[in-house]
Motif scaffolding. Structure first.
Motif, PDB file in Angstrom:
ATOM      1  N   ASP A   1       6.842  69.699  28.419  1.00  0.00           N
ATOM      2  CA  ASP A   1       7.302  68.674  29.354  1.00  0.00           C
ATOM      3  C   ASP A   1       8.709  68.192  28.987  1.00  0.00           C
ATOM      4  O   ASP A   1       9.131  68.251  27.828  1.00  0.00           O
ATOM      5  CB  ASP A   1       6.366  67.467  29.355  1.00  0.00           C
ATOM      6  N   LEU A   2       9.408  67.675  29.985  1.00  0.00           N
ATOM      7  CA  LEU A   2      10.734  67.078  29.803  1.00  0.00           C
ATOM      8  C   LEU A   2      10.725  65.675  30.391  1.00  0.00           C
ATOM      9  O   LEU A   2      10.352  65.488  31.549  1.00  0.00           O
ATOM     10  CB  LEU A   2      11.808  67.917  30.495  1.00  0.00           C
ATOM     11  N   ALA A   3      11.131  64.687  29.586  1.00  0.00           N
ATOM     12  CA  ALA A   3      11.270  63.308  30.063  1.00  0.00           C
ATOM     13  C   ALA A   3      12.745  62.951  30.097  1.00  0.00           C
ATOM     14  O   ALA A   3      13.453  63.138  29.106  1.00  0.00           O
ATOM     15  CB  ALA A   3      10.508  62.342  29.158  1.00  0.00           C
ATOM     16  N   VAL A   4      13.204  62.433  31.233  1.00  0.00           N
ATOM     17  CA  VAL A   4      14.602  62.043  31.414  1.00  0.00           C
ATOM     18  C   VAL A   4      14.643  60.537  31.686  1.00  0.00           C
ATOM     19  O   VAL A   4      13.995  60.057  32.618  1.00  0.00           O
ATOM     20  CB  VAL A   4      15.247  62.800  32.593  1.00  0.00           C
ATOM     21  N   PHE A   5      15.402  59.820  30.873  1.00  0.00           N
ATOM     22  CA  PHE A   5      15.599  58.377  31.045  1.00  0.00           C
ATOM     23  C   PHE A   5      17.029  58.200  31.548  1.00  0.00           C
ATOM     24  O   PHE A   5      17.978  58.181  30.748  1.00  0.00           O
ATOM     25  CB  PHE A   5      15.402  57.647  29.714  1.00  0.00           C
ATOM     26  N   PRO A   6      17.241  58.101  32.874  1.00  0.00           N
ATOM     27  CA  PRO A   6      18.604  58.097  33.415  1.00  0.00           C
ATOM     28  C   PRO A   6      19.512  57.032  32.828  1.00  0.00           C
ATOM     29  O   PRO A   6      20.705  57.253  32.624  1.00  0.00           O
ATOM     30  CB  PRO A   6      18.384  57.882  34.916  1.00  0.00           C
ATOM     31  N   HIS A   7      18.947  55.833  32.556  1.00  0.00           N
ATOM     32  CA  HIS A   7      19.782  54.770  32.018  1.00  0.00           C
ATOM     33  C   HIS A   7      19.254  54.224  30.702  1.00  0.00           C
ATOM     34  O   HIS A   7      19.428  53.056  30.368  1.00  0.00           O
ATOM     35  CB  HIS A   7      19.992  53.633  33.033  1.00  0.00           C
TER      36      HIS A   7
END
Length: 313
Positions: free
Chosen positions: A66-72
């Protein structure tokens, strides 16, 4: 000339400048707590799994691949299980200097989990309003990533490449993580739009055309009527749909985009102050001056002085 697209124009002002990456190996019981970050953050589960927990108590599991992206860069912890005691990130990695990397081993047992993390640095003043409206985390599951060959293969090879000491590695790392970031947002826009009004706005046929116009041609003398025409919608339907999805009226969004570009130009002392209003679509310097001061609490000249003042020793 190729037609501009909304995601490219949304991200164009967001100039990524550097990255810090770390490779984590963990086993048994463990937990790490990070604070709010002014950068985008990525977590890729190379092996094993973990749980993400936000300050409000929401918990999300991450599984292998899985990939988690926290934009800010919203504050969160990642741990072997919900409720585990956590150690502050800064006590484990006191030096998070851009352009560097680290390898960390934690936990009460031999490692069975591996996580690749990166912090992508950008100037917060370049952050578009709609970007700020993106969800605090976007989770792209392994099954979804396998349908995105370029993203999947880049993630697969990154853990080995970032540990190299070859010339150019910091630049390669920045560009690779930048590509992962853009590909992840594109995938989320295409596949996860229903999970967020902001993502839905990027996918909406009419609103996305208006957003592209606002981001790419902010200096054009847009009116509500001309933006609605660009979107191919009636004024009332356009205004209502834009506000529902973007969170603010079209005129407000255009104003923010123009002032965002003004701040970029003001940070460059080579750009004459008296020319900036024309570059961003204002008919007079006075109108620009008043709008800038109302929104930011400073005059354009005061803002320039602050941004261009020599750094304190």
């Amino acid at each position: 000339m190729p037609r501009a697209d909304v995601l490219s124009e949304l991200l164009k002002p967001l100039r990524l400048t550097d990255t810090y990456c770390s490779r984590w190996r963990a086993g048994g019981s463990w937990g790490i707590a990070g604070a709010d970050d002014s950068h985008a953050v990525l977590h890729h589960m190379v092996r094993g799994g973990c749980h993400l927990t936000f300050d409000d108590g929401e918990t999300l599991p991450l599984h292998e691949g899985d990939l988690a992206v926290f934009p800010h860069g919203t504050a969160h912890s990642f741990a072997s299980a919900p409720g585990r005691a956590t150690t502050p990130l800064r006590s484990v990695l006191p030096d998070l200097s851009p352009g560097t990397s680290a390898s960390v081993t934690i936990g009460s047992a031999p490692p069975d989990t591996e996580i690749l993390c990166a912090s992508l640095h950008y100037d917060p003043t370049t952050e578009p309003a709609l970007y700020r409206a993106l969800p605090r985390v976007l989770v792209l599951r392994r099954e979804l990533l396998r349908d995105e060959p370029l993203l999947h293969l880049t993630l697969e090879h990154l853990p080995r490449d970032i540990t190299r000491s070859a010339p150019g590695t910091p630049l390669v790392s920045l560009r690779a993580f930048e590509m992962v970031f853009v590909l992840a947002l594109r995938t989320a826009m295409e596949r996860l739009a229903a999970s967020s009004p902001a993502l839905t706005a990027l996918r909406h046929e009419g609103v996305s055309r208006a957003l592209t116009a606002i981001y790419a041609s902010y200096a054009h003398p847009w009116t509500l009527a001309s933006l609605a025409q660009e979107a191919g919608m009636s004024r009332s339907a356009f205004t209502r749909t834009f506000r529902d999805l973007v969170g603010e009226p079209p005129a407000r969004h255009l104003l923010f985009r123009r002032l965002q570009e003004a701040r970029r130009l003001l940070a460059d002392p080579a750009v004459p102050l008296q020319e900036i209003h024309q570059a961003i679509g204002y008919g007079s310097h006075v109108g620009f001056h008043l709008a800038f001061r109302k929104e930011l609490g400073l005059t354009p000249g005061e803002y320039r002085a602050q941004r261009t003042a020599p750094a304190s020793p």
